[in-house]
Each structure stands twice: as structure tokens, then as C-alpha cells.
Design a protein around this motif. Structure first.
Motif, PDB file in Angstrom:
ATOM      1  N   VAL A 220     -29.377 101.573 -13.760  1.00 19.64           N
ATOM      2  CA  VAL A 220     -28.663 100.363 -13.536  1.00 19.64           C
ATOM      3  C   VAL A 220     -29.002  99.355 -14.837  1.00 19.64           C
ATOM      4  N   MET A 221     -28.167  98.895 -15.472  1.00 19.27           N
ATOM      5  CA  MET A 221     -28.337  97.889 -16.392  1.00 19.27           C
ATOM      6  C   MET A 221     -28.155  96.607 -15.912  1.00 19.27           C
ATOM      7  N   ILE A 222     -29.034  95.513 -16.309  1.00 23.91           N
ATOM      8  CA  ILE A 222     -29.108  94.298 -15.757  1.00 23.91           C
ATOM      9  C   ILE A 222     -29.367  93.325 -17.144  1.00 23.91           C
ATOM     10  N   PRO A 223     -28.921  92.079 -17.050  1.00 29.67           N
ATOM     11  CA  PRO A 223     -29.420  91.404 -18.052  1.00 29.67           C
ATOM     12  C   PRO A 223     -30.817  91.170 -18.249  1.00 29.67           C
ATOM     13  N   HIS A 224     -31.300  91.186 -19.781  1.00 27.51           N
ATOM     14  CA  HIS A 224     -32.931  91.226 -19.818  1.00 27.51           C
ATOM     15  C   HIS A 224     -33.555  89.834 -19.366  1.00 27.51           C
ATOM     16  N   THR A 225     -32.550  88.677 -19.247  1.00 28.43           N
ATOM     17  CA  THR A 225     -33.237  87.680 -18.455  1.00 28.43           C
ATOM     18  C   THR A 225     -33.665  87.659 -17.034  1.00 28.43           C
ATOM     19  N   SER A 226     -32.623  88.547 -16.564  1.00 30.15           N
ATOM     20  CA  SER A 226     -32.783  88.690 -15.009  1.00 30.15           C
ATOM     21  C   SER A 226     -33.894  89.915 -14.827  1.00 30.15           C
ATOM     22  N   PHE A 227     -33.937  90.710 -15.863  1.00 30.32           N
ATOM     23  CA  PHE A 227     -34.940  91.914 -15.461  1.00 30.32           C
ATOM     24  C   PHE A 227     -36.294  91.153 -15.816  1.00 30.32           C
ATOM     25  N   VAL A 228     -36.553  90.204 -16.396  1.00 33.59           N
ATOM     26  CA  VAL A 228     -37.920  89.766 -16.678  1.00 33.59           C
ATOM     27  C   VAL A 228     -38.397  88.953 -15.477  1.00 33.59           C
ATOM     28  N   LYS A 229     -37.466  88.480 -14.616  1.00 37.57           N
ATOM     29  CA  LYS A 229     -37.426  87.501 -13.570  1.00 37.57           C
ATOM     30  C   LYS A 229     -37.848  88.539 -12.363  1.00 37.57           C
ATOM     31  N   VAL A 230     -37.211  89.556 -12.325  1.00 35.70           N
ATOM     32  CA  VAL A 230     -37.197  90.188 -11.020  1.00 35.70           C
ATOM     33  C   VAL A 230     -38.168  91.605 -11.053  1.00 35.70           C
ATOM     34  N   ALA A 231     -37.967  92.179 -12.098  1.00 38.55           N
ATOM     35  CA  ALA A 231     -38.485  93.598 -12.212  1.00 38.55           C
ATOM     36  C   ALA A 231     -40.045  93.632 -12.284  1.00 38.55           C
ATOM     37  N   ASP A 232     -40.429  94.914 -11.859  1.00 40.16           N
ATOM     38  CA  ASP A 232     -42.164  95.180 -11.873  1.00 40.16           C
ATOM     39  C   ASP A 232     -42.126  96.179 -13.014  1.00 40.16           C
ATOM     40  N   TRP A 233     -42.784  95.952 -14.165  1.00 39.39           N
ATOM     41  CA  TRP A 233     -42.562  96.764 -15.335  1.00 39.39           C
ATOM     42  C   TRP A 233     -43.892  96.592 -16.058  1.00 39.39           C
ATOM     43  N   GLY A 234     -43.960  97.731 -17.026  1.00 38.11           N
ATOM     44  CA  GLY A 234     -45.119  97.787 -17.825  1.00 38.11           C
ATOM     45  C   GLY A 234     -44.677  96.945 -19.086  1.00 38.11           C
ATOM     46  N   LYS A 235     -45.498  95.476 -18.996  1.00 35.87           N
ATOM     47  CA  LYS A 235     -44.951  94.672 -20.099  1.00 35.87           C
ATOM     48  C   LYS A 235     -45.453  95.017 -21.714  1.00 35.87           C
ATOM     49  N   GLY A 236     -44.825  94.554 -22.559  1.00 38.02           N
ATOM     50  CA  GLY A 236     -45.491  94.828 -23.809  1.00 38.02           C
ATOM     51  C   GLY A 236     -44.695  95.995 -24.439  1.00 38.02           C
ATOM     52  N   TRP A 237     -43.672  96.214 -24.122  1.00 35.30           N
ATOM     53  CA  TRP A 237     -43.069  97.366 -24.891  1.00 35.30           C
ATOM     54  C   TRP A 237     -41.507  97.284 -25.011  1.00 35.30           C
ATOM     55  N   LEU A 238     -41.299  95.947 -25.370  1.00 33.95           N
ATOM     56  CA  LEU A 238     -39.794  95.871 -25.746  1.00 33.95           C
ATOM     57  C   LEU A 238     -39.489  96.380 -27.034  1.00 33.95           C
ATOM     58  N   GLY A 239     -38.284  97.010 -27.071  1.00 34.80           N
ATOM     59  CA  GLY A 239     -37.967  97.527 -28.461  1.00 34.80           C
ATOM     60  C   GLY A 239     -36.524  96.950 -28.882  1.00 34.80           C
ATOM     61  N   MET A 240     -36.519  97.143 -30.126  1.00 40.57           N
ATOM     62  CA  MET A 240     -35.238  96.383 -30.876  1.00 40.57           C
ATOM     63  C   MET A 240     -34.694  97.579 -31.763  1.00 40.57           C
ATOM     64  N   VAL A 241     -33.475  97.456 -31.853  1.00 39.09           N
ATOM     65  CA  VAL A 241     -32.477  98.192 -32.694  1.00 39.09           C
ATOM     66  C   VAL A 241     -31.713  97.141 -33.515  1.00 39.09           C
ATOM     67  N   VAL A 242     -31.872  97.259 -34.810  1.00 32.70           N
ATOM     68  CA  VAL A 242     -31.461  96.270 -35.763  1.00 32.70           C
ATOM     69  C   VAL A 242     -30.172  97.050 -36.428  1.00 32.70           C
ATOM     70  N   MET A 243     -29.076  95.977 -36.537  1.00 37.28           N
ATOM     71  CA  MET A 243     -27.984  96.675 -37.282  1.00 37.28           C
ATOM     72  C   MET A 243     -27.418  95.729 -38.477  1.00 37.28           C
TER      73      MET A 243
END
Length: 420
Positions: A220-243
Motif C-alpha cells: 500500500v502506497m500512501i502520501p508521506h505526510t499521511s505516513f508520518v501521521k499514522v504509521a508505526d515505523w522505525g524512524k530515521g531511515w528516509l531515503g532519497m532518489v535524486v534525478m
């Protein structure tokens, strides 16, 4: 004509040695079977592992290509190879601060950068009415995630920038999640619960073919803004893809991104980067080094099979020397040289192991075909593995057959003729 005669003579001796090897197989079926089986197992492991690893490496390279040829990654920490975390506070990644959404947005302002996508993920329960899944993959993406995902939205739509800014509870599900939560139904517009919160399904995502197969995990894909509001996750591992921009090279964009992040974090010139910028080539190189390590382990294990085959070669060849002592004496009396006797027995030994190698190659190729046909891994037998397998088989025969062949070549013709 002399060179041709010598070549014809050598070929005749080779064929004679191969014929004698087949006679040994018929005369000593059990010992020959053990010899052939040992070599076949060793070669089969090499061929099968090489095919699987080649397929995995190709699949990973293909997945990276879906990001675009110039895209690269920004991680909190990256080190090639297998890492072991013993829980110590001295682990180097612990000293690196988390990457943030603000930093991702800042990188979008860099002149050589076209766009930046980011994500975080976790797993959790999902449900629709009475249908419940104990665990699905939940990914919080930036709105531009489709540019780097490699798949397509086959029905419905992506969330909008307005929905993203407002942390709307909207979701896009993949085919696996749709078939599990909505069997036989159109999921668009229906509601699911994630982490106890209702989300409206606005899109159906079809994944690109990947190493792990299409729709392998309910996602399930959700907006990141919603993810940080409702999800229970291990914080600190945001990853980026630069184009990068079309006009910028990968190296230029990487240098600009490093400079922008160092400036954003207030790092002094003497301080090391407390983040990692990783190119696709570096990521692929690291993955290849890991798979190569596994292959070396399997190569060491396959050598046990070759060793078993080699011991069998010694046993069979010693029996052959004993049984043909009078024959060797006759050949020497008729003018056969020590080198000719040695050559004949080495060809016989190498023929035995090559027979095992050929059987192992066929079995390994069948395993590679099965992997390619029944799993998502596009296994393919590389040419170098075939050459290496044949060479290893021949060398095993020559190495372990050297002692019996040397013993046969040194027999005294008079004593040999007296042997009963």
C-alpha cells in the motif's frame, strides 16, 4: 607431412585413452559411478550457482535502470558489503543525523537537480470490512514517486499535491493487495484500514517486473505526510532518489548535492560527510561483491565433490595399472616410451572426470532452466562457467591421475612381462 602424422598419432592416443576410460567404467561400475558422481555434483553446483547469480545481477541492474540512467541515491549511511550490527553505540551509522523531508525539498532547489523523490516504509495490518491481512508493506512516498518506481497506475489515479499537503488518507494498492482485500471487486473508491485509520483507495498500481516477481507482496502506497501521521515505523531511515537535469552529468549533480547538504548541515571543511551519496554503479558493485562472496563459498563446497571424484580416479587408475601390467610390459618391449604410457593414462583419467563434468553441466543447466522458468530470477548459464567447469574437470583428472600414470610409465618391462 610429419606434423600431420604426429597430430594423427596424438589423436589416436587420445581416442585410445578415452576408449580405455569407458572400458574402466564398464569394468568398475561402482567405483566409476562414485568418481563421476563426485565430479558431476561439483560441476553442477558451479553451473547452477553461476547461472542463478548471473540472473540475480541482471535483474538488479534492470531494476536500477528503471530509475533512469543518471539517478542516484542519498542515504543516512551506506557501506558496501554485509553489515553486522551488534547493538553497540559505536556503530558508525548511529553518528549520522536523520535525513529529513526539508533536506529533500532543499535539494530540489539545486541547479543541476531536476527532481528528488523520497520514501520511508514499514509493515502493518490492513483490512477491508471482514477481510484482514496481518501484514502488508506500507510505503510513504513523495507525490513524484511514479518517476522512480518503474510501474504504472493501471486504474484510478495518483494522489494530488493538495492531498499530499493536507495529509489526506488516500491510498494506492498493488495488484496483490487488491486481490487479497477485494477479491473479484473493483477497489477504486473503497476504504481500507491501516494502523486503525480509514484510507480511501484512489489507485491500483501494477508493479514493474522485478527480481521478486510481479505483485509478490501486498503493498500500500500512501502520501508521506499521511505516513508520518499514522504509521508505526522505525524512524530515521528516509531515503532519497535524486534525478539530475539533462544538461548535468552524474558527477556534477552528486558534487552539487554533497555541497548543498554540507551547507545545510553546517559542516566545516575538515569534517567528513555525515550522509552518503551513492551512484547506481556503486550500489550495483556492492551487490555484485555480496553475491560473489556467496559464490565463492559455494565454489569451496563444490571442490569437495571434485575431491571425492579425484580420490575415485586414483582408485580406478591404480586398479587399471595393476590389471594391465603385462600389457604395459608388452608395449614397452615393442618400443613405447615412458612419455607415451604416461600420456595414455592421463588421458584415461581426464576422460573419466570430463564425463562427470559433462553430466554435471547438463544437470546444472537443467537447474538453471528450472530457476528461470519457475522463479522470477532470469537465470542464464554464463560461458565462463562452462569453460571453468570443463577445465576443473580435466585438471582434476590430470592431477589425481598423475600418480597412477607415473607408476605405470616407470614399470620395468621385464618385470611387467612376468606379472601374472
Amino acid at each position: 607431412m610429419r606434423p600431420l602424422n604426429r597430430l594423427a598419432g596424438a589423436m589416436a592416443r587420445v581416442l585410445e585413452g578415452m576408449g580405455m576410460a569407458l572400458d574402466s567404467v564398464r569394468a568398475n561400475k561402482t567405483r566409476a559411478a562414485l568418481t563421476i558422481l563426485g565430479v558431476a555434483i561439483g560441476v553442477m553446483v558451479v553451473i547452477a550457482m553461476a547461472s542463478a547469480i548471473t540472473g540475480i545481477n541482471r535483474a538488479v541492474a534492470h531494476q536500477l535502470e528503471t530509475l533512469g540512467p543518471k539517478s542516484f541515491f542519498v542515504f543516512r549511511f551506506f557501506r558496501g558489503g554485509i553489515q553486522v550490527d551488534d547493538g553497540s553505540e559505536e556503530q558508525p551509522w548511529r553518528r549520522n543525523p536523520w535525513l529529513t523531508v526539508e533536506e529533500a525539498e532543499h535539494l530540489k532547489t539545486v541547479g543541476s537537480v531536476k527532481d528528488v523523490a523520497y520514501r520511508e516504509e514499514t509493515s502493518g495490518p490492513a483490512s477491508h470490512e471482514e477481510t484482514k491481512l496481518s501484514s502488508v508493506q506500507v510505503i510513504g512516498y513523495s507525490t513524484n514517486w511514479l518517476r522512480v518506481s518503474g510501474g504504472t497506475i493501471s486504474a484510478g489515479r495518483n494522489w494530488t499535491e493538495v492531498e499530499f499537503a493536507g495529509a489526506a488518507n488516500v491510498a494506492i494498492i498493488n495488484d496483490k493487495a487488491a486481490s487479497s482485500l477485494f477479491p473479484g471487486l473493483d477497489p477504486i473508491g473503497k476504504r481500507i484500514k491501516l494502523f486503525g485509520m480509514p484510507f480511501t483507495v484512489v489507485g491500483l498500481y501494477t508493479e514493474a517486473q522485478s527480481l521478486f516477481g510481479e505483485n509478490s507482496t501486498p503493498t500500500v502506497m500512501i502520501p508521506h505526510t499521511s505516513f508520518v501521521k499514522v504509521a508505526d515505523w522505525g524512524k530515521g531511515w528516509l531515503g532519497m532518489v535524486v534525478m539530475p537535469n539533462d544538461s548535468a552529468t552524474v558527477a556534477e549533480a552528486q558534487d552539487d548535492v554533497i555541497a548543498a547538504l554540507r551547507s545545510k548541515r553546517g559542516l566545516r571543511p575538515s569534517q567528513d560527510n555525515n550522509f552518503a551519496v551513492v551512484s547506481q554503479d556503486k550500489l550495483l558493485e556492492t551487490f555484485n561483491s555480496v553475491t560473489s562472496g556467496f559464490f565463492l563459498v559455494m565454489l569451496a563446497l563444490s571442490s569437495v565433490g571434485l575431491l571425492v571424484g579425484g580420490v575415485g580416479v586414483i582408485a580406478i587408475m591404480m586398479i587399471s595399472v595393476t590389471e594391465r601390467t603385462r600389457e604395459i610390459g608388452v608395449r614397452k618391449a615393442l618400443g613405447a616410451t615412458r612419455r607415451e604410457i604416461l600420456f595414455q593414462f592421463l588421458v584415461e583419467a581426464a576422460s573419466l572426470t570430463l564425463l562427470g563434468g559433462a553430466i554435471g553441466m547438463i544437470l546444472g543447466a537443467l537447474i538453471a532452466w528450472a530457476i528461470g522458468s519457475f522463479t522470477p530470477v532470469p537465470a542464464a548459464v554464463p560461458l565462463w562457467s562452462v569453460v571453468a567447469a570443463l577445465a576443473a574437470s580435466a585438471v582434476t583428472g590430470v592431477f589425481f591421475g598423475m600418480y597412477p600414470a607415473t607408476k605405470a610409465s616407470r614399470l620395468d618391462p621385464v618385470e611387467a612381462l612376468r606379472y601374472e
